[in-house]
Design a protein around this motif. Structure first.
Motif, PDB file in Angstrom:
ATOM      1  N   THR A   1       0.840  -1.200   0.000  1.00 40.40           N
ATOM      2  CA  THR A   1       0.000   0.000   0.000  1.00 40.40           C
ATOM      3  C   THR A   1       0.875   1.251   0.000  1.00 40.40           C
ATOM      4  O   THR A   1       1.818   1.362   0.795  1.00 40.40           O
ATOM      5  CB  THR A   1      -0.915   0.042   1.239  1.00 40.40           C
ATOM      6  N   GLU A   2       0.562   2.164  -0.902  1.00 36.94           N
ATOM      7  CA  GLU A   2       1.269   3.453  -0.949  1.00 36.94           C
ATOM      8  C   GLU A   2       0.259   4.586  -0.795  1.00 36.94           C
ATOM      9  O   GLU A   2      -0.732   4.648  -1.525  1.00 36.94           O
ATOM     10  CB  GLU A   2       2.022   3.607  -2.273  1.00 36.94           C
ATOM     11  N   ILE A   3       0.524   5.458   0.183  1.00 40.51           N
ATOM     12  CA  ILE A   3      -0.297   6.659   0.358  1.00 40.51           C
ATOM     13  C   ILE A   3       0.395   7.780  -0.399  1.00 40.51           C
ATOM     14  O   ILE A   3       1.483   8.227  -0.038  1.00 40.51           O
ATOM     15  CB  ILE A   3      -0.434   7.040   1.854  1.00 40.51           C
ATOM     16  N   GLU A   4      -0.232   8.256  -1.437  1.00 36.06           N
ATOM     17  CA  GLU A   4       0.379   9.236  -2.334  1.00 36.06           C
ATOM     18  C   GLU A   4      -0.383  10.548  -2.261  1.00 36.06           C
ATOM     19  O   GLU A   4      -1.572  10.618  -2.591  1.00 36.06           O
ATOM     20  CB  GLU A   4       0.373   8.691  -3.764  1.00 36.06           C
ATOM     21  N   GLY A   5       0.308  11.611  -1.810  1.00 33.31           N
ATOM     22  CA  GLY A   5      -0.301  12.939  -1.787  1.00 33.31           C
ATOM     23  C   GLY A   5       0.000  13.688  -3.068  1.00 33.31           C
ATOM     24  O   GLY A   5       1.147  13.718  -3.519  1.00 33.31           O
ATOM     25  N   LEU A   6      -1.039  14.278  -3.664  1.00 28.41           N
ATOM     26  CA  LEU A   6      -0.883  15.016  -4.922  1.00 28.41           C
ATOM     27  C   LEU A   6      -0.976  16.510  -4.645  1.00 28.41           C
ATOM     28  O   LEU A   6      -1.857  16.968  -3.917  1.00 28.41           O
ATOM     29  CB  LEU A   6      -1.957  14.602  -5.926  1.00 28.41           C
TER      30      LEU A   6
ATOM     31  N   VAL B   1       4.689   6.100   2.160  1.00 26.58           N
ATOM     32  CA  VAL B   1       4.115   7.448   2.044  1.00 26.58           C
ATOM     33  C   VAL B   1       4.959   8.249   1.056  1.00 26.58           C
ATOM     34  O   VAL B   1       6.192   8.199   1.097  1.00 26.58           O
ATOM     35  CB  VAL B   1       4.071   8.164   3.400  1.00 26.58           C
ATOM     36  N   SER B   2       4.286   9.011   0.184  1.00 28.28           N
ATOM     37  CA  SER B   2       5.002   9.853  -0.782  1.00 28.28           C
ATOM     38  C   SER B   2       4.161  11.071  -1.126  1.00 28.28           C
ATOM     39  O   SER B   2       2.948  11.116  -0.875  1.00 28.28           O
ATOM     40  CB  SER B   2       5.321   9.061  -2.055  1.00 28.28           C
ATOM     41  N   ALA B   3       4.822  12.072  -1.696  1.00 25.42           N
ATOM     42  CA  ALA B   3       4.138  13.287  -2.174  1.00 25.42           C
ATOM     43  C   ALA B   3       4.748  13.676  -3.509  1.00 25.42           C
ATOM     44  O   ALA B   3       5.972  13.606  -3.680  1.00 25.42           O
ATOM     45  CB  ALA B   3       4.291  14.411  -1.164  1.00 25.42           C
ATOM     46  N   LYS B   4       3.895  14.071  -4.447  1.00 29.81           N
ATOM     47  CA  LYS B   4       4.420  14.431  -5.761  1.00 29.81           C
ATOM     48  C   LYS B   4       3.506  15.432  -6.451  1.00 29.81           C
ATOM     49  O   LYS B   4       2.392  15.716  -5.981  1.00 29.81           O
ATOM     50  CB  LYS B   4       4.579  13.187  -6.617  1.00 29.81           C
ATOM     51  N   ASP B   5       4.005  15.977  -7.548  1.00 30.16           N
ATOM     52  CA  ASP B   5       3.226  16.928  -8.347  1.00 30.16           C
ATOM     53  C   ASP B   5       2.026  16.193  -8.945  1.00 30.16           C
ATOM     54  O   ASP B   5       2.176  15.168  -9.628  1.00 30.16           O
ATOM     55  CB  ASP B   5       4.111  17.487  -9.453  1.00 30.16           C
ATOM     56  N   GLY B   6       0.840  16.748  -8.717  1.00 29.55           N
ATOM     57  CA  GLY B   6      -0.369  16.103  -9.201  1.00 29.55           C
ATOM     58  C   GLY B   6      -0.738  16.446 -10.621  1.00 29.55           C
ATOM     59  O   GLY B   6      -1.750  15.951 -11.125  1.00 29.55           O
ATOM     60  N   ASN B   7       0.075  17.320 -11.287  1.00 33.12           N
ATOM     61  CA  ASN B   7      -0.217  17.693 -12.683  1.00 33.12           C
ATOM     62  C   ASN B   7      -1.659  18.198 -12.813  1.00 33.12           C
ATOM     63  O   ASN B   7      -2.479  17.625 -13.547  1.00 33.12           O
ATOM     64  CB  ASN B   7       0.045  16.502 -13.609  1.00 33.12           C
ATOM     65  N   PHE B   8      -1.922  19.306 -12.101  1.00 32.32           N
ATOM     66  CA  PHE B   8      -3.239  19.961 -12.069  1.00 32.32           C
ATOM     67  C   PHE B   8      -4.280  19.163 -11.282  1.00 32.32           C
ATOM     68  O   PHE B   8      -5.475  19.426 -11.399  1.00 32.32           O
ATOM     69  CB  PHE B   8      -3.764  20.249 -13.482  1.00 32.32           C
TER      70      PHE B   8
ATOM     71  N   ALA C   1      -0.541  13.072   3.734  1.00 33.85           N
ATOM     72  CA  ALA C   1      -0.402  11.642   3.452  1.00 33.85           C
ATOM     73  C   ALA C   1      -0.014  10.880   4.716  1.00 33.85           C
ATOM     74  O   ALA C   1      -0.499   9.771   4.956  1.00 33.85           O
ATOM     75  CB  ALA C   1       0.648  11.428   2.356  1.00 33.85           C
ATOM     76  N   VAL C   2       0.828  11.498   5.549  1.00 35.23           N
ATOM     77  CA  VAL C   2       1.218  10.881   6.822  1.00 35.23           C
ATOM     78  C   VAL C   2       0.016  10.735   7.752  1.00 35.23           C
ATOM     79  O   VAL C   2      -0.142   9.724   8.439  1.00 35.23           O
ATOM     80  CB  VAL C   2       2.350  11.682   7.489  1.00 35.23           C
ATOM     81  N   SER C   3      -0.846  11.759   7.775  1.00 35.32           N
ATOM     82  CA  SER C   3      -2.049  11.690   8.613  1.00 35.32           C
ATOM     83  C   SER C   3      -2.927  10.516   8.210  1.00 35.32           C
ATOM     84  O   SER C   3      -3.474   9.799   9.059  1.00 35.32           O
ATOM     85  CB  SER C   3      -2.846  13.002   8.498  1.00 35.32           C
ATOM     86  N   VAL C   4      -3.068  10.305   6.910  1.00 38.15           N
ATOM     87  CA  VAL C   4      -3.850   9.169   6.410  1.00 38.15           C
ATOM     88  C   VAL C   4      -3.185   7.865   6.845  1.00 38.15           C
ATOM     89  O   VAL C   4      -3.852   6.927   7.294  1.00 38.15           O
ATOM     90  CB  VAL C   4      -3.972   9.235   4.872  1.00 38.15           C
ATOM     91  N   SER C   5      -1.846   7.799   6.723  1.00 33.90           N
ATOM     92  CA  SER C   5      -1.118   6.605   7.115  1.00 33.90           C
ATOM     93  C   SER C   5      -1.274   6.306   8.609  1.00 33.90           C
ATOM     94  O   SER C   5      -1.484   5.157   9.009  1.00 33.90           O
ATOM     95  CB  SER C   5       0.366   6.775   6.767  1.00 33.90           C
ATOM     96  N   LYS C   6      -1.185   7.336   9.438  1.00 31.01           N
ATOM     97  CA  LYS C   6      -1.336   7.148  10.886  1.00 31.01           C
ATOM     98  C   LYS C   6      -2.718   6.613  11.246  1.00 31.01           C
ATOM     99  O   LYS C   6      -2.863   5.733  12.099  1.00 31.01           O
ATOM    100  CB  LYS C   6      -1.096   8.475  11.609  1.00 31.01           C
TER     101      LYS C   6
END
Length: 257
Positions: A185-190, A223-230, A203-208
């Motif tokens: 499972t990967e929690i990805e913040g856009l 857990v990761s965060a990346k550019d959501g491309n709009f 994303a960390v809050s969701v993981s916790k």
């Protein structure tokens, strides 16, 4: 005078006969000369023919030597070609055997890929049953993606505190994660602003919430965060166990060697 007349007649007759004999001899000589000339011509012709025949014989001998050499070369080439053909046949047989092994390997890998894809599709159906038909769920490259907006989860773009609706949604998501223990499972913040710190915190809050409240094993979550491309929001990705998949593929390849 009378005594001399017979002598004179005899001498005249003798002279006449000698003259005639001489004429015959001269004629015979001329005939012999003609015959000799004819013989000499025939001899010269014969010599020319012999010389021509000798030249032809020499030419034929040279050609015969050339033909023998060419024949020997041809036999050598045929022998080499036969050996090369044999080697090529052996190479083709080895290549075909190797190709058969590769096809068998690929067939096994394709079967495993199809099995993973089928598992993802089946899981997608079950997820929709758990989250509801209106849930934002999709499958891409064998990865199941469950998405939700920041406003639904946190009430705003910058908040890191989950709303009641967000917690209820995650409770259903946790059921999906726990029902598929073989998936990672990967929690990805856009993010669309370029400020990845707040997005990562969300994303960390969701993981916790999933780990500490809903009992999802922490070892299976990234857990990761990346550019959501709009696009902005939270993606929860359920990925097949690729490490296990490649281990099985490696075992399958070894088994067919």
């Amino acid at each position: 005078m009378k005594k001399k007349l017979p002598l004179i007649v005899f001498l005249a007759m003798t002279a006449t006969m000698f003259s005639q004999r001489k004429s015959d001899l001269l004629a015979e000589i001329e005939s012999l000369k003609s015959q000799i000339s004819s013989v000499e011509q025939d001899l010269a012709k014969a010599k020319r023919e012999i010389s021509s025949s000798k030249a032809k014989a020499e030419t034929l001998e040279v050609e015969n030597v050339g033909l023998r050499d060419a024949n020997a070369t041809l036999l050598g080439n045929l022998s080499n070609f036969s050996e090369l053909s044999k080697q090529n046949s052996e190479n083709v047989n080895r290549a075909m055997a190797a190709l058969a092994r590769k096809e068998k390997q690929l067939s096994g890998i394709n079967d495993m890929i199809s099995a993973n894809d089928s598992t993802a599709i089946v899981s997608l159906t079950r997820i929709k049953q758990t989250l509801g038909e209106n849930a934002n769920v999709g499958v891409g490259d064998g990865v199941i993606v469950i998405s939700n907006s920041l406003s639904s989860l946190f009430g705003s773009d910058t908040s890191t505190t989950l709303t009641d609706a967000g917690k209820a949604w995650l409770a259903n998501v946790s059921k999906v994660i726990l029902a598929n223990p073989s998936f990672k499972t990967e929690i990805e913040g856009l993010n669309i602003t370029g400020e990845f710190g707040p997005t990562y915190d969300q994303a960390v809050s969701v993981s916790k919430e999933l780990v500490t409240v809903l009992g999802v094993p922490s070892t299976s979550i990234q857990v990761s965060a990346k550019d959501g491309n709009f696009k902005e929001g939270i993606n929860i990705k359920l990925q097949p166990d690729y490490k296990g998949f490649y281990a099985k593929a490696k075992e399958s390849a070894k088994a067919t060697q």
